[in-house]
Design an enzyme around this catalytic site. Structure first.
Site, PDB file in Angstrom:
ATOM      1  N   GLU A  82     -10.017 -44.650  82.274  1.00  0.00           N
ATOM      2  CA  GLU A  82      -8.706 -44.183  83.077  1.00  0.00           C
ATOM      3  C   GLU A  82      -8.527 -42.518  82.848  1.00  0.00           C
ATOM      4  O   GLU A  82      -8.293 -41.875  83.740  1.00  0.00           O
ATOM      5  CB  GLU A  82      -7.287 -44.718  82.610  1.00  0.00           C
ATOM      6  N   ASP A  98      -9.041 -48.815  79.879  1.00  0.00           N
ATOM      7  CA  ASP A  98      -7.656 -48.600  79.616  1.00  0.00           C
ATOM      8  C   ASP A  98      -7.346 -48.287  78.398  1.00  0.00           C
ATOM      9  O   ASP A  98      -7.066 -49.335  77.612  1.00  0.00           O
ATOM     10  CB  ASP A  98      -6.713 -49.427  80.669  1.00  0.00           C
ATOM     11  N   ILE A 100      -4.720 -47.049  77.039  1.00  0.00           N
ATOM     12  CA  ILE A 100      -3.103 -47.761  76.808  1.00  0.00           C
ATOM     13  C   ILE A 100      -2.859 -48.210  78.025  1.00  0.00           C
ATOM     14  O   ILE A 100      -2.610 -47.171  79.049  1.00  0.00           O
ATOM     15  CB  ILE A 100      -2.198 -46.615  76.156  1.00  0.00           C
ATOM     16  N   ASP A 101      -2.634 -49.310  78.229  1.00  0.00           N
ATOM     17  CA  ASP A 101      -1.999 -49.834  79.669  1.00  0.00           C
ATOM     18  C   ASP A 101      -0.329 -50.085  79.120  1.00  0.00           C
ATOM     19  O   ASP A 101      -0.335 -50.759  78.396  1.00  0.00           O
ATOM     20  CB  ASP A 101      -2.698 -50.937  80.105  1.00  0.00           C
ATOM     21  N   THR A 103       1.715 -46.976  79.079  1.00  0.00           N
ATOM     22  CA  THR A 103       1.853 -45.729  78.515  1.00  0.00           C
ATOM     23  C   THR A 103       3.350 -45.159  78.456  1.00  0.00           C
ATOM     24  O   THR A 103       3.820 -44.792  77.420  1.00  0.00           O
ATOM     25  CB  THR A 103       0.975 -44.569  79.062  1.00  0.00           C
ATOM     26  N   ASP A 232      -6.957 -50.976  85.074  1.00  0.00           N
ATOM     27  CA  ASP A 232      -5.736 -51.815  84.764  1.00  0.00           C
ATOM     28  C   ASP A 232      -5.992 -53.494  84.917  1.00  0.00           C
ATOM     29  O   ASP A 232      -5.616 -54.207  84.420  1.00  0.00           O
ATOM     30  CB  ASP A 232      -4.627 -51.552  85.825  1.00  0.00           C
TER      31      ASP A 232
HETATM   32  C1  IPD Z   1       0.626 -48.675  84.441  1.00  0.00           C
HETATM   33  C2  IPD Z   1       0.900 -49.998  84.352  1.00  0.00           C
HETATM   34  C3  IPD Z   1       1.953 -50.492  84.964  1.00  0.00           C
HETATM   35  C4  IPD Z   1       1.718 -50.526  86.501  1.00  0.00           C
HETATM   36  C5  IPD Z   1       1.082 -49.119  86.856  1.00  0.00           C
HETATM   37  C6  IPD Z   1      -0.091 -48.677  85.996  1.00  0.00           C
HETATM   38  P1  IPD Z   1      -0.657 -46.950  82.700  1.00  0.00           P
HETATM   39  O1  IPD Z   1      -0.586 -48.177  83.734  1.00  0.00           O
HETATM   40  O2  IPD Z   1      -0.054 -51.036  84.118  1.00  0.00           O
HETATM   41  O3  IPD Z   1       2.718 -51.895  84.669  1.00  0.00           O
HETATM   42  O4  IPD Z   1       2.883 -50.763  87.149  1.00  0.00           O
HETATM   43  O5  IPD Z   1       0.666 -49.361  88.107  1.00  0.00           O
HETATM   44  O6  IPD Z   1      -0.479 -47.307  86.370  1.00  0.00           O
HETATM   45  O7  IPD Z   1      -0.390 -45.766  83.451  1.00  0.00           O
HETATM   46  O8  IPD Z   1       0.499 -47.226  81.732  1.00  0.00           O
HETATM   47  O9  IPD Z   1      -1.805 -47.061  82.207  1.00  0.00           O
HETATM   48 CA    CA Z   2      -3.291 -46.229  80.806  1.00  0.00          CA
END
Ligand code: IPD
Ligand code: CA
Length: 284
Positions: A82, A98, A100-101, A103, A232
């Site tokens: 990412e 990813d 940190i999913d 963030t 994701d």
């Molecule tokens: C996000 C998370 C969030 C989702 C966003 C993503 P990130 O990823 O997964 O739940 O709704 O579309 O971008 O930015 O925390 O890696």
């Molecule tokens: Ca992320």
């Protein structure tokens, strides 16, 4: 175990086992590092698509740890991260990372974030790991071998998980997520405005990877989101598929940034039909 001689490279299933072991090790190391960094305070390193779309120093450190570990073990593999973009490879294996999913949850100290690592072989996801260091839960999957939930203090091999068997959309607890751009959010809010009175309820927990894993073990009945990216969806999508869910886009397309829908087989058709009526894959 396979009967291959030691001097042959591992075949598909044996290779998948090695890939999964590597991904589990790196997800755990990166996740534990990220949790330790959180205790020392969060530093926002940059913003991306909007001022609310942040990258923390921990995102960068986690991706560095994972990608350098992958390439040290498997230098010919490709990686899509990412924060670091695409690094092409020549082995037929591509990793989706990813670091940190969730963030924004991490930024606020909410315990709903995860490290997500998947491997694709010839374009198809074959292993996936999603690790939440705040809860200690890990979800793993291997193509054709099912999905597993590993909880702290539980069996290290984890336990098999299955999605819900729900058939009625009006009883479904549905998870979703929103993008960072205000225009897209306005359109996503329109979809939710119509869907909310038609389902049991909607949840927005803030980590697509964990949403998919929660759905895979029946904590949600279904999940949909517009704008979720390959990193994701890679690991969580495989966990959901291997737990019995149908994971797709709309109108016969595969899951991707236009839309990702994950639902038990009997719920998938009705949910997709309603999302198509609401043009949920066309929110900007
Ligand atoms: C996000 C998370 C969030 C989702 C966003 C993503 P990130 O990823 O997964 O739940 O709704 O579309 O971008 O930015 O925390 O890696
Ligand atoms: Ca992320």
């Amino acid at each position: 175990m396979t009967d291959q001689p030691d001097d042959l490279p591992p075949d598909g299933p044996a290779l998948d086992g090695l890939l999964l072991d590597l991904a589990v090790d790196l997800a755990r190391r990166a996740g534990d590092h990220v949790r330790a960094l959180r205790e020392a305070g969060v530093r926002v390193a940059a913003t991306k698509s909007s001022p609310t779309d942040v990258v923390t120093a921990a995102d960068q450190a986690s991706e560095h740890l994972i990608v350098s570990g992958l390439l040290a073990a498997r230098p010919d593999d490709g990686v899509l991260g990412e924060e670091g973009g695409e690094r092409p490879g020549g082995s037929g294996i591509r990793w989706l990372v990813d670091p940190i999913d969730g963030t924004v949850n991490y930024l606020y100290g909410l315990p709903q974030y995860a490290v997500s690592i998947a491997a694709e072989r010839d374009g198809q996801a074959v292993v996936g790991v999603v690790y939440n260091p705040a809860s200690g839960e890990m979800f793993t999957a291997r193509r054709g071998q099912g999905a597993r939930w590993h909880r702290p203090g539980g069996d290290p091999d984890g336990v098999p998980i299955r999605c819900s068997a729900l058939t009625r959309l009006d009883r479904a607890l549905v998870a979703t997520g929103f993008g960072y751009a205000p225009e897209r959010r306005a359109a996503q809010a329109e979809v939710v405005r119509h869907l909310l009175p038609e389902v049991r309820d909607i949840r927005r927990f803030g980590s697509a990877a964990l949403d998919l894993c929660f759905a895979a073990m029946g904590r949600f009945d279904a999940y949909f989101e517009q704008g979720a990216q390959a990193w994701d969806l890679g690991a969580g999508g495989l966990v959901a598929t291997e737990a019995g869910m149908v994971v797709s886009g709309l109108r016969g397309r595969p899951a991707g940034p236009d839309l990702a829908v994950a639902a038990p087989p009997a719920l998938h058709g009705p949910l997709c039909a309603r999302l198509a009526e609401l043009d949920a894959d066309n929110t900007g």
